[in-house]
Design a protein around this motif. Sequence first.
Motif, short mmCIF file in Angstrom:
data_model
loop_
_atom_site.label_atom_id
_atom_site.label_comp_id
_atom_site.label_asym_id
_atom_site.label_seq_id
_atom_site.Cartn_x
_atom_site.Cartn_y
_atom_site.Cartn_z
N PHE A 22 1.01 -1.18 0.12
CA PHE A 22 0.17 -0.16 0.04
C PHE A 22 0.87 1.43 -0.35
O PHE A 22 2.16 1.31 0.97
N ILE A 23 0.22 2.13 -1.14
CA ILE A 23 1.36 3.53 -0.81
C ILE A 23 0.27 4.65 -0.77
O ILE A 23 -0.59 4.53 -1.95
N GLY A 24 0.40 5.62 0.13
CA GLY A 24 -0.60 6.78 -0.58
C GLY A 24 -0.60 7.85 1.03
O GLY A 24 0.17 7.42 2.03
N ARG A 25 -1.28 8.66 0.99
CA ARG A 25 -1.25 9.70 1.79
C ARG A 25 -2.22 9.32 3.14
O ARG A 25 -3.34 8.49 3.07
N HIS A 26 -1.76 9.05 4.81
CA HIS A 26 -2.51 7.98 5.98
C HIS A 26 -3.74 9.49 5.87
O HIS A 26 -3.18 10.05 7.24
N VAL A 27 -4.66 9.43 5.56
CA VAL A 27 -5.73 10.24 5.30
C VAL A 27 -7.54 8.39 5.23
O VAL A 27 -7.10 7.98 4.89
N VAL A 50 6.53 1.46 6.32
CA VAL A 50 7.94 2.11 5.66
C VAL A 50 7.94 3.13 5.31
O VAL A 50 9.39 3.48 5.00
N GLY A 51 7.17 4.34 5.75
CA GLY A 51 7.51 5.61 5.54
C GLY A 51 7.48 6.05 4.18
O GLY A 51 6.43 5.68 3.47
N ARG A 52 8.40 7.08 4.12
CA ARG A 52 7.77 8.37 3.04
C ARG A 52 8.86 7.31 2.10
O ARG A 52 9.94 7.32 2.36
N LEU A 53 8.75 7.59 0.68
CA LEU A 53 9.32 7.08 -0.12
C LEU A 53 9.85 8.20 -1.22
O LEU A 53 8.91 8.56 -1.30
N SER A 54 10.95 7.40 -1.25
CA SER A 54 11.20 8.03 -2.79
C SER A 54 10.09 7.86 -3.95
O SER A 54 10.15 6.57 -4.05
N ASP A 55 10.68 8.24 -4.77
CA ASP A 55 10.52 7.80 -6.59
C ASP A 55 11.11 6.54 -6.41
O ASP A 55 9.74 5.79 -6.92
N THR A 81 -1.10 8.56 10.73
CA THR A 81 -0.21 7.08 10.37
C THR A 81 0.21 6.87 11.94
O THR A 81 0.15 5.49 12.37
N ASP A 82 0.41 8.03 13.08
CA ASP A 82 0.23 7.06 14.66
C ASP A 82 -0.54 6.25 15.08
O ASP A 82 -0.71 5.56 15.54
N GLU A 83 -2.02 6.56 14.80
CA GLU A 83 -2.88 5.59 15.18
C GLU A 83 -2.92 4.91 14.53
O GLU A 83 -3.48 3.69 15.39
N MET A 84 -2.97 4.84 13.28
CA MET A 84 -3.02 3.08 11.91
C MET A 84 -1.88 2.31 13.13
O MET A 84 -2.18 1.41 13.15
N LYS A 85 -0.94 2.62 13.37
CA LYS A 85 0.28 1.84 13.59
C LYS A 85 0.20 1.52 14.92
O LYS A 85 0.68 0.31 15.47
N GLY A 105 3.29 2.00 2.73
CA GLY A 105 4.32 3.28 3.06
C GLY A 105 3.34 4.48 2.69
O GLY A 105 2.53 4.34 2.72
N GLY A 106 4.48 5.62 2.58
CA GLY A 106 3.49 7.36 3.39
C GLY A 106 3.04 7.30 4.50
O GLY A 106 3.71 6.70 5.67
#
Length: 384
Positions: free
Chosen positions: A214-219, A264-269, A249-253, A243-244
């Motif tokens: 999964f990659i995306g803004r955590h909203v 895995v946090g923010r990822l480069s392209d 984020t903290d609530e999901m963790k 990812g993202g």
Amino acid sequence: MLSCHIKSFLMKKKVLQISNYYTPHIGGIEQTCQYLSEGLKDEYEVKVICFSEDKETKVQETNGIQVIKPGVFLSVARQDLSFSYFKHLHKVIKTWKPDVIHFHYPNPFVTALLLPIIPRSTKLYVQWHLDITKQKKIYPFIKPFETMLLKRADLIAPTSPNYRDSSKTLFPFRNKTTILPSAIDIQKLNVNTGDIETIQRIKDKAKGRKIVFFIGRHVLHKGIQDLIKAEQLIKNDCYIFIGGVGPITDEMKAICKSNRVEFVGRLSDQEKKCYYYAADIFAFPSYTKAEGFGLTLAEAMYCNAVPVTYTIEGSGVNWVSLHEVTGLEVPNRNVAEYAKAIDELLSDDKKRNDFAEAAHQRIVENFTIEKEILNLKKQYKELL
């Protein structure tokens, strides 16, 4: 006299792109604006006007495109406000005299500024990325300007037939709508020599298990919370990379207790690309029309990661990925069915591989920058 006519014929037509932001700001609309601006410059003169990232007004040259960025003094309901925007917009329209104004919507503040000053001779092309669905309290104030924009538009281009057909806002203007699908830069997604080692390192972390990514803004509307709930119901062994980052984020963790999920946090392209290629399944659990198209969905499909999506009424997501052709689609917000779909793909290698091949081919045939630019040039020629 004849030479004047020849000179006029040979002069490039001018296109003013109006976007909320521009590179280096990261976002789907901003990415689209950059791709189109750079792809048009061989046949058109192109300028961009957008909000600055801060209070400072800037005029920058980016890959041969002049970008005018009026400074921002305040942001209200996710809409930036600028004292100097009108001055810069009026100046570029009056002195540069664009033949086409290509307006990326939604952008309600600039809509109100543009309408009084756009010349009758200038063609207005409105690229309709999204309906306004979130700012419900202020939408009654926006609606009249939105309607005037659509009445003034010469051509309106939503990003998918699904969005066009479901939008109540666009319905009265169907006679002047066309489709301009969003697109991705597949050149940036091709595997380089250095990527192979990174892809293998990602696979090694999964210790032989199939990978869900999964990659995306955590909203909330991106559905990350549904994926975390679904993980508890997935029967097949797998490893899930999330990812993202974002406000939840903290609530999901905190609610994720599984040892087979890794944030895995923010990822480069480059890192994101490698995760796509390492993944067997791409989890795309967005569930509202705020997801108008799904650029990361298209990127993952190009990289052979098979998507699992929700049915989102009116969204282009279910047009980009086709159920039982390029991936699986389940009823909206049905977490149990979402987990079941992931399990189905994890346990059926042939189906997953067939979908992966079809997903890649669908992107190549329909959603590349080259195809988007060709489509846009054709639409401009019909306007001009």
